[in-house]
Scaffold this active site. Sequence first.
Site, mmCIF file in Angstrom:
data_model
loop_
_atom_site.group_PDB
_atom_site.id
_atom_site.type_symbol
_atom_site.label_atom_id
_atom_site.label_comp_id
_atom_site.label_asym_id
_atom_site.label_seq_id
_atom_site.Cartn_x
_atom_site.Cartn_y
_atom_site.Cartn_z
ATOM 1 C CG ASP A 113 -2.226 0.772 0.975
ATOM 2 O OD1 ASP A 113 -3.216 -0.042 0.831
ATOM 3 O OD2 ASP A 113 -2.440 1.998 0.641
ATOM 4 C CB VAL A 116 0.571 -0.315 -8.154
ATOM 5 C CG1 VAL A 116 0.579 -1.045 -6.873
ATOM 6 C CG2 VAL A 116 -0.480 0.990 -7.999
ATOM 7 C CG ASN A 176 -7.632 -4.678 -4.297
ATOM 8 O OD1 ASN A 176 -8.774 -4.820 -4.513
ATOM 9 N ND2 ASN A 176 -7.251 -3.816 -3.627
ATOM 10 C CE1 TYR A 203 -11.921 2.239 -11.322
ATOM 11 C CE2 TYR A 203 -14.354 2.085 -12.113
ATOM 12 C CZ TYR A 203 -13.196 1.744 -11.074
ATOM 13 O OH TYR A 203 -13.385 0.707 -10.183
ATOM 14 C CE LYS A 213 -10.688 -0.669 -11.911
ATOM 15 N NZ LYS A 213 -9.803 -1.510 -10.977
ATOM 16 C CB THR A 225 -15.505 -0.719 -0.477
ATOM 17 O OG1 THR A 225 -15.598 -0.019 -1.692
ATOM 18 C CG2 THR A 225 -15.486 -2.247 -1.217
HETATM 19 N N1 LIG Z 1 -15.887 -0.413 -4.258
HETATM 20 C C1 LIG Z 1 -16.487 -0.787 -5.462
HETATM 21 O O1 LIG Z 1 -17.676 -0.733 -5.552
HETATM 22 C C2 LIG Z 1 -15.923 -1.241 -6.601
HETATM 23 C C3 LIG Z 1 -16.391 -1.612 -7.830
HETATM 24 C C4 LIG Z 1 -15.848 -2.083 -8.802
HETATM 25 C C5 LIG Z 1 -14.204 -2.199 -8.747
HETATM 26 N N2 LIG Z 1 -13.759 -2.005 -7.690
HETATM 27 C C6 LIG Z 1 -12.405 -2.185 -7.677
HETATM 28 O O2 LIG Z 1 -11.877 -2.840 -6.435
HETATM 29 C C7 LIG Z 1 -10.413 -2.438 -6.096
HETATM 30 C C8 LIG Z 1 -10.350 -1.943 -4.789
HETATM 31 O O3 LIG Z 1 -11.511 -0.878 -4.332
HETATM 32 P P1 LIG Z 1 -11.577 -0.568 -2.919
HETATM 33 O O4 LIG Z 1 -12.642 0.464 -2.866
HETATM 34 O O5 LIG Z 1 -11.854 -1.666 -2.007
HETATM 35 O O6 LIG Z 1 -10.173 0.104 -2.593
HETATM 36 P P2 LIG Z 1 -9.656 1.283 -1.833
HETATM 37 O O7 LIG Z 1 -10.109 2.660 -2.412
HETATM 38 O O8 LIG Z 1 -10.002 1.415 -0.232
HETATM 39 O O9 LIG Z 1 -7.936 1.059 -1.917
HETATM 40 C C9 LIG Z 1 -7.367 0.290 -1.407
HETATM 41 C C10 LIG Z 1 -5.921 0.684 -1.002
HETATM 42 O O10 LIG Z 1 -5.283 1.141 -2.126
HETATM 43 C C11 LIG Z 1 -4.146 2.109 -1.928
HETATM 44 N N3 LIG Z 1 -3.661 2.735 -3.166
HETATM 45 C C12 LIG Z 1 -4.197 3.685 -3.907
HETATM 46 N N4 LIG Z 1 -3.710 4.032 -4.785
HETATM 47 C C13 LIG Z 1 -2.364 3.263 -4.705
HETATM 48 C C14 LIG Z 1 -1.198 3.324 -5.275
HETATM 49 N N5 LIG Z 1 -0.972 3.942 -6.530
HETATM 50 N N6 LIG Z 1 -0.284 2.392 -4.972
HETATM 51 C C15 LIG Z 1 -0.270 1.815 -3.810
HETATM 52 N N7 LIG Z 1 -1.411 1.701 -3.150
HETATM 53 C C16 LIG Z 1 -2.487 2.586 -3.574
HETATM 54 C C17 LIG Z 1 -4.884 2.688 -0.923
HETATM 55 O O11 LIG Z 1 -4.097 3.470 -0.145
HETATM 56 C C18 LIG Z 1 -5.858 2.114 -0.188
HETATM 57 O O12 LIG Z 1 -5.395 1.629 1.209
HETATM 58 C C19 LIG Z 1 -10.041 -1.353 -7.067
HETATM 59 O O13 LIG Z 1 -9.459 -1.819 -8.135
HETATM 60 C C20 LIG Z 1 -11.495 -1.085 -7.615
HETATM 61 O O14 LIG Z 1 -11.192 -0.352 -8.812
HETATM 62 C C21 LIG Z 1 -14.430 -1.463 -6.600
#
Ligand SMILES: NC(=O)c1ccc[n+]([C@@H]2O[C@H](COP(=O)([O-])OP(=O)(O)OC[C@H]3O[C@@H](n4cnc5c(N)ncnc54)[C@H](O)[C@@H]3O)[C@@H](O)[C@H]2O)c1
Length: 287
Positions: free
Chosen positions: A55, A82, A108, A172, A176, A207
């Site tokens: 992270d 990342v 992720n 976005y 994706k 989330t």
């Molecule tokens: N939440 C939803 O409804 C949803 C829907 C579709 C897809 N997704 C996908 O699921 C995944 C996770 O989403 P979430 O809402 O659980 O995550 P989140 O936004 O809570 O992020 C998780 C972690 O990623 C870290 N992070 C962000 N940018 C970073 C970087 N450049 N390098 C390293 N770490 C980094 C953040 O510090 C955070 O702790 C994502 O790829 C998102 O696009 C989520």
Amino acid sequence: MTLAEQRRPAPGQGRVAGKVAIVTGAGQVDGPGIGTGRATATLLARHGAALVLVDQEPARAAVTQKEIEQAGGRSIVVEGDVTDAADAERMTNSALEAFGRLDILVNNVGVSRPGSILETDEQTWAQLIDVNLKSVYLVSKFALQAMISGGGGSIVNISSIGALRSIGFAAYSAAKGGMISLTREMAAQHGPQGVRVNAIVPGSIQTPRTLGAARLLGTELEDVQGRAARVLPLGQVARGTGWDVAYAALFFASDESSWITGQVLAADGGASVTIPAVALAGLDRQG
Ligand SMILES: NC(=O)c1ccc[n+]([C@@H]2O[C@H](COP(=O)([O-])OP(=O)(O)OC[C@H]3O[C@@H](n4cnc5c(N)ncnc54)[C@H](O)[C@@H]3O)[C@@H](O)[C@H]2O)c1
């Protein structure tokens, strides 16, 4: 012993026992619920994997590490971005140094912004493509080499329903969608080297981040999900959470999916199989 018996974990062992996994974005933004990264890392650890928790905000990953420790699992935290090549290389090197091998990578990390291309400036476009898509290229590039040297592995890319349907997030969704094409390319090119690559498409998921995204749209999470649920086949009986994505990731990470690569699995309550107008008409008929 049959192949099926070989693949089944011994009693008391988890479904990924003895494997080493990197999960990027293993922390989560502040807010209610569990993020997909924390849920996936915790679940893999519960099923016997050693975890590298990546992270850019290490304090967030440290919370995940604490949960894994309390459950008797093993993990290290690696601070890194990342989108940075040197950091990406360090993620794989840390796995090799701490645990001696690398079997699983869950890409992720993702960030989203709403808007059409008219509403998206060039800097935002570049940032969204970098964090959501270039990151998969960079982190996988180093992980792949370690997996190939170790005899194979499994990469799981967390995409989005935006890759399949318009959700109002142009940049976005483009990133994706690119992730799914990259999943297929990597699966075809690295299958012969023993590396499987699959993608998960989360739909509407509760989330901590969705709360923030809803506020950016000027509304509240319950309003958005309540309206969306009306047209989802499973919307009347359930809400998606980070655990739904985590269980799909566990399947792809484990040897249970040994004959599966290049596939896209939607964890979306059925969003990708419905036509909203038809679903709404159906609701009207039910009164
Ligand atoms: N939440 C939803 O409804 C949803 C829907 C579709 C897809 N997704 C996908 O699921 C995944 C996770 O989403 P979430 O809402 O659980 O995550 P989140 O936004 O809570 O992020 C998780 C972690 O990623 C870290 N992070 C962000 N940018 C970073 C970087 N450049 N390098 C390293 N770490 C980094 C953040 O510090 C955070 O702790 C994502 O790829 C998102 O696009 C989520």
